[in-house]
Design an enzyme around this catalytic site. Sequence first.
Site, short mmCIF file in Angstrom:
data_model
loop_
_atom_site.label_atom_id
_atom_site.label_comp_id
_atom_site.label_asym_id
_atom_site.label_seq_id
_atom_site.Cartn_x
_atom_site.Cartn_y
_atom_site.Cartn_z
N SER A 20 15.93 138.14 -8.48
CA SER A 20 16.98 138.03 -7.47
C SER A 20 16.85 139.09 -6.38
O SER A 20 17.43 138.97 -5.31
CB SER A 20 18.37 138.11 -8.13
N ARG A 21 16.12 140.17 -6.67
CA ARG A 21 15.93 141.22 -5.65
C ARG A 21 14.64 142.00 -5.96
O ARG A 21 13.96 141.70 -6.93
CB ARG A 21 17.13 142.17 -5.62
N VAL A 66 17.17 137.26 -19.90
CA VAL A 66 15.88 137.14 -20.58
C VAL A 66 15.80 137.96 -21.88
O VAL A 66 14.82 137.85 -22.61
CB VAL A 66 14.69 137.50 -19.66
N TYR A 157 11.99 153.54 -21.65
CA TYR A 157 11.35 152.74 -20.60
C TYR A 157 9.82 152.78 -20.75
O TYR A 157 9.16 151.74 -20.71
CB TYR A 157 11.77 153.28 -19.23
N LYS A 161 7.15 149.64 -21.51
CA LYS A 161 6.06 149.25 -20.60
C LYS A 161 4.69 149.37 -21.29
O LYS A 161 3.79 148.56 -21.03
CB LYS A 161 6.13 150.10 -19.33
P1 NAP Z 1 15.40 146.04 -9.37
O1 NAP Z 1 15.41 146.06 -7.90
O2 NAP Z 1 16.37 146.87 -10.13
O3 NAP Z 1 15.52 144.51 -9.85
C1 NAP Z 1 15.56 144.19 -11.21
C2 NAP Z 1 15.65 142.69 -11.38
O4 NAP Z 1 15.65 142.42 -12.78
C3 NAP Z 1 16.90 142.10 -10.78
O5 NAP Z 1 16.57 140.96 -10.04
C4 NAP Z 1 17.74 141.74 -12.01
O6 NAP Z 1 18.47 140.54 -11.83
C5 NAP Z 1 16.67 141.49 -13.05
N1 NAP Z 1 17.15 141.63 -14.42
C6 NAP Z 1 17.59 142.75 -15.06
N2 NAP Z 1 17.98 142.47 -16.29
C7 NAP Z 1 17.79 141.13 -16.47
C8 NAP Z 1 18.01 140.23 -17.54
N3 NAP Z 1 18.53 140.65 -18.71
N4 NAP Z 1 17.72 138.93 -17.37
C9 NAP Z 1 17.21 138.49 -16.19
N5 NAP Z 1 16.99 139.28 -15.13
C10 NAP Z 1 17.28 140.60 -15.27
O7 NAP Z 1 13.98 146.47 -9.95
P2 NAP Z 1 12.50 146.40 -9.32
O8 NAP Z 1 12.19 147.75 -8.82
O9 NAP Z 1 12.34 145.24 -8.43
O10 NAP Z 1 11.67 146.21 -10.67
C11 NAP Z 1 11.06 144.99 -11.04
C12 NAP Z 1 10.10 145.26 -12.18
O11 NAP Z 1 9.11 146.21 -11.76
C13 NAP Z 1 10.79 145.89 -13.41
O12 NAP Z 1 10.21 145.38 -14.59
C14 NAP Z 1 10.45 147.36 -13.28
O13 NAP Z 1 10.47 148.03 -14.51
C15 NAP Z 1 9.06 147.29 -12.69
N6 NAP Z 1 8.65 148.51 -11.99
C16 NAP Z 1 9.38 148.98 -10.93
C17 NAP Z 1 8.99 150.16 -10.33
C18 NAP Z 1 9.73 150.74 -9.15
O14 NAP Z 1 9.43 151.88 -8.78
N7 NAP Z 1 10.68 150.02 -8.53
C19 NAP Z 1 7.88 150.85 -10.80
C20 NAP Z 1 7.18 150.36 -11.89
C21 NAP Z 1 7.57 149.18 -12.48
P3 NAP Z 1 20.09 140.39 -11.85
O15 NAP Z 1 20.64 141.43 -10.92
O16 NAP Z 1 20.30 138.98 -11.42
O17 NAP Z 1 20.50 140.63 -13.28
#
Ligand code: NAP
Length: 247
Positions: A20-21, A66, A157, A161
């Site tokens: 969603s974002r 999920v 976390y 991962k």
């Molecule tokens: P984000 O902006 O916080 O977005 C997280 C997304 O996950 C949201 O769309 C949220 O949807 C969804 N989500 C959370 N819990 C959920 C659930 N139980 N069921 C379904 N959807 C769920 O995070 P992001 O930075 O885009 O991160 C995306 C992925 O990249 C994650 O796995 C994160 O660990 C990984 N990552 C991010 C970074 C970083 O620096 N940003 C670095 C390394 C890895 P809703 O709001 O609709 O619940």
Amino acid sequence: MGENQEKNILSKVAIVTGSSRGIGAEIVKTLSKNGYNVVLNYNKSQNLAEDIAKKFSNVYTYKADVSDYEEVKNLVDFTINKFKRIDLLVNNAGIDLVKTITDTTTQDFDNIIKTNLYSAFYTSKEACKYMIKQKSGHIINISSIWGLIGASCEMAYSVSKAGLDAMTKSLAKELGLSNIRVNSIAPGIIDTEMNSFLSESEKIELYNEIPLKRMGTPLDIASCVIFLENNPYITGQILQVNGGWNI
Ligand code: NAP
């Protein structure tokens, strides 16, 4: 058969969890622009999800937590009922937790592992049934630099991962025979809501540690999804996308 129906059948089908974002939303948009039919999974952010779907005619939203196996089964059933196949599963949904081990409760730990790791087990288990029958498919797990090197005060976390990366390698070996590839993308720090807690001075401190002197963007990750999709001999790999942070 109408032109749109025919196009739908010819297009590849992708599920992107938690899209969603942030990174997931960018992956959805990029896949859509590349002609995929995309199931955008969200849990809480219905409005954000629907705003994306309004702009892309081949994006379909589906609400599922999920971390819940029954809801994941419904997500996969929805996709199969609609498109009869799944070509790409991107396990992107994730949550973070910044706490010392002494402050981390057993409930915190459960919550992170269920959302970040069990989720990928559930989706992969369900999607694989169809990929094995198709004799083709690709699973991409969005892991993290912290799964590779460990983050202080983010033990749960980091563990989740590292588990995803182990799942990637294990399933790549198990499913290669069925022409199913499994890869991880391990981002460094990406500019999304997940990092909105960082102050400007904390961000500058981070940039100084990164050779490319900036945070990554969601598009930096989405373009790697397309790269992996377009390179059919790559499997079992952890693609590190972090501006050189850990070299
Ligand atoms: P984000 O902006 O916080 O977005 C997280 C997304 O996950 C949201 O769309 C949220 O949807 C969804 N989500 C959370 N819990 C959920 C659930 N139980 N069921 C379904 N959807 C769920 O995070 P992001 O930075 O885009 O991160 C995306 C992925 O990249 C994650 O796995 C994160 O660990 C990984 N990552 C991010 C970074 C970083 O620096 N940003 C670095 C390394 C890895 P809703 O709001 O609709 O619940």
